[in-house]
Design an enzyme around this catalytic site. Structure first.
Site, PDB file in Angstrom:
ATOM      1  N   GLY A  37       0.783  -1.228   0.000  1.00 41.03           N
ATOM      2  CA  GLY A  37       0.000   0.000   0.000  1.00 41.03           C
ATOM      3  C   GLY A  37       0.812   1.272   0.000  1.00 41.03           C
ATOM      4  NE  ARG A  95     -13.841  22.974   7.122  1.00 38.35           N
ATOM      5  CZ  ARG A  95     -14.795  22.100   6.828  1.00 38.35           C
ATOM      6  NH1 ARG A  95     -16.062  22.407   7.056  1.00 38.35           N
ATOM      7  NH2 ARG A  95     -14.492  20.924   6.322  1.00 38.35           N
ATOM      8  CG  HIS A 129     -12.167  28.439   6.538  1.00 39.07           C
ATOM      9  ND1 HIS A 129     -13.518  28.450   6.279  1.00 39.07           N
ATOM     10  CD2 HIS A 129     -12.043  28.561   7.878  1.00 39.07           C
ATOM     11  CE1 HIS A 129     -14.183  28.564   7.412  1.00 39.07           C
ATOM     12  NE2 HIS A 129     -13.314  28.643   8.392  1.00 39.07           N
ATOM     13  CG  ASP A 168     -21.216  31.297   9.197  1.00 32.91           C
ATOM     14  OD1 ASP A 168     -20.556  32.156   8.585  1.00 32.91           O
ATOM     15  OD2 ASP A 168     -20.967  30.082   9.119  1.00 32.91           O
ATOM     16  CE  LYS A 191     -22.854  28.399  11.644  1.00 32.69           C
ATOM     17  NZ  LYS A 191     -21.833  27.904  10.685  1.00 32.69           N
ATOM     18  NE  ARG A 193     -20.368  24.430  12.677  1.00 35.28           N
ATOM     19  CZ  ARG A 193     -20.870  23.845  11.592  1.00 35.28           C
ATOM     20  NH1 ARG A 193     -21.317  22.609  11.657  1.00 35.28           N
ATOM     21  NH2 ARG A 193     -20.927  24.500  10.465  1.00 35.28           N
ATOM     22  CG  ASP A 217     -20.098  29.574   3.805  1.00 35.81           C
ATOM     23  OD1 ASP A 217     -19.091  30.211   4.187  1.00 35.81           O
ATOM     24  OD2 ASP A 217     -20.707  28.782   4.548  1.00 35.81           O
TER      25      ASP A 217
END
Length: 301
Positions: A37, A95, A129, A168, A191, A193, A217
């Site tokens: 692999g 993120r 982001h 958001d 918003k 979460r 977004d």
């Protein structure tokens, strides 16, 4: 110096588009697997003295794609490349640029260090982001901007009163970046979460009643945030159907199933990751190669 463009296995179609945009031929690189692999990377083209650009989008499986990119970079350096630039249209773990509890890793920093260990000299990313992610990298980061391309695509479909809706607080700056050249107002969804895949919308700041809504977004992941924004906008009197715009269309987990149940005029994303299979809603993809090619052309002088 001559540039050499290599393609990782994560997004060969975009690599071919980028090569066409730059009037280059893709460099030959074999990526095989040993029986156990492990990756077997071998460059077939001579890269000695060349500025090497390796295109590899870091979507799932992120770890496999990241390791392949690092190995390709190391192979290029050992083959005598003058420099190696990682072209990463979508940066996985972007993120993870801050710690919340103090007991979790700083994922963006770990990815940056792994790329540095693979001897990557420079990174090109498309619509990060957050610009704060650049601070995680010990190497220079170039930012390719797909927003102008997306704005041009959206502009053709606006008719009558419209509003740009941020799903958001974190996406407000991006919404403003869209709204300004379009001459449109901005509204924001409040918003909360609940989990990695579930969110709860608590209201809207701004006017959406009797307006065409364009939700903006940076990415579509599980679709939870966007669905909450769509339902909240409609509950506040917005016109149906709704337009959704994002730079990166990941469409993971329940995203496709969630979005196909919503009244969507169109979902517009770039081709930073391979196209979602099985989407049963109006999905439009905008080419990101021109934005990336512009950065590469500037670096090559």
């Amino acid at each position: 110096m001559r540039p050499v463009l290599l393609a990782g296995s994560s997004h060969p179609a975009l690599a071919a588009e980028l090569a066409k945009e730059l009037s280059l031929s893709l460099g030959a690189c074999a990526c095989r697997r040993f029986p156990d692999g492990e990756l077997d990377i071998e460059l077939s083209d001579d890269v000695r003295g060349a500025d090497v650009f390796i295109l590899q989008s870091l979507h799932a499986p992120v770890g496999e794609h990241l390791l392949e990119l690092a190995l390709m970079s190391d192979a290029s350096q050992r083959a005598g490349a003058r420099s190696v630039t990682a072209v990463i249209p979508y940066l996985g773990y972007a993120r993870h640029d801050r710690r919340v509890t103090g007991r979790e890793p700083l994922g963006a920093r770990v990815v940056a260090e792994l790329l540095a260990a693979g001897r990557v000299d420079r990174v090109i990313c498309l619509d990060l982001h957050s610009r704060a992610v650049e601070g995680c990298f010990p190497r220079p980061v170039e930012h390719a901007d797909a927003v102008p391309l997306l704005i041009e695509h959206v502009k053709r479909n606006i008719s009558g009163p419209a509003v740009v809706l941020s799903p958001d607080l974190g996406a407000v700056k991006r919404a403003e970046q869209f709204a300004r050249p379009l001459g449109l107002p901005v509204a924001v969804v409040h918003k909360q979460r609940l989990s990695g895949a579930e969110v709860q919308a608590n209201g809207i700041v701004g006017e959406v009643k009797d307006r065409q809504v364009i939700i903006v977004d940076d990415m579509i992941s599980t679709g939870g945030t966007l669905v909450a924004a769509v339902l909240t906008a409609l509950a506040h009197g917005a016109k149906s159907p709704v337009t959704v715009v994002a730079s990166h269309g990941l469409f993971v987990g329940p995203a496709l199933e969630r979005l196909e149940k919503q009244p969507l005029a169109r979902v517009i994303v770039t081709d930073s990751v391979p196209s979602a299979v099985g989407a049963r809603f109006p999905l439009e993809r905008v080419r990101s190669a021109p934005a990336i090619a512009q950065i590469i052309a500037r670096l090559c002088g």
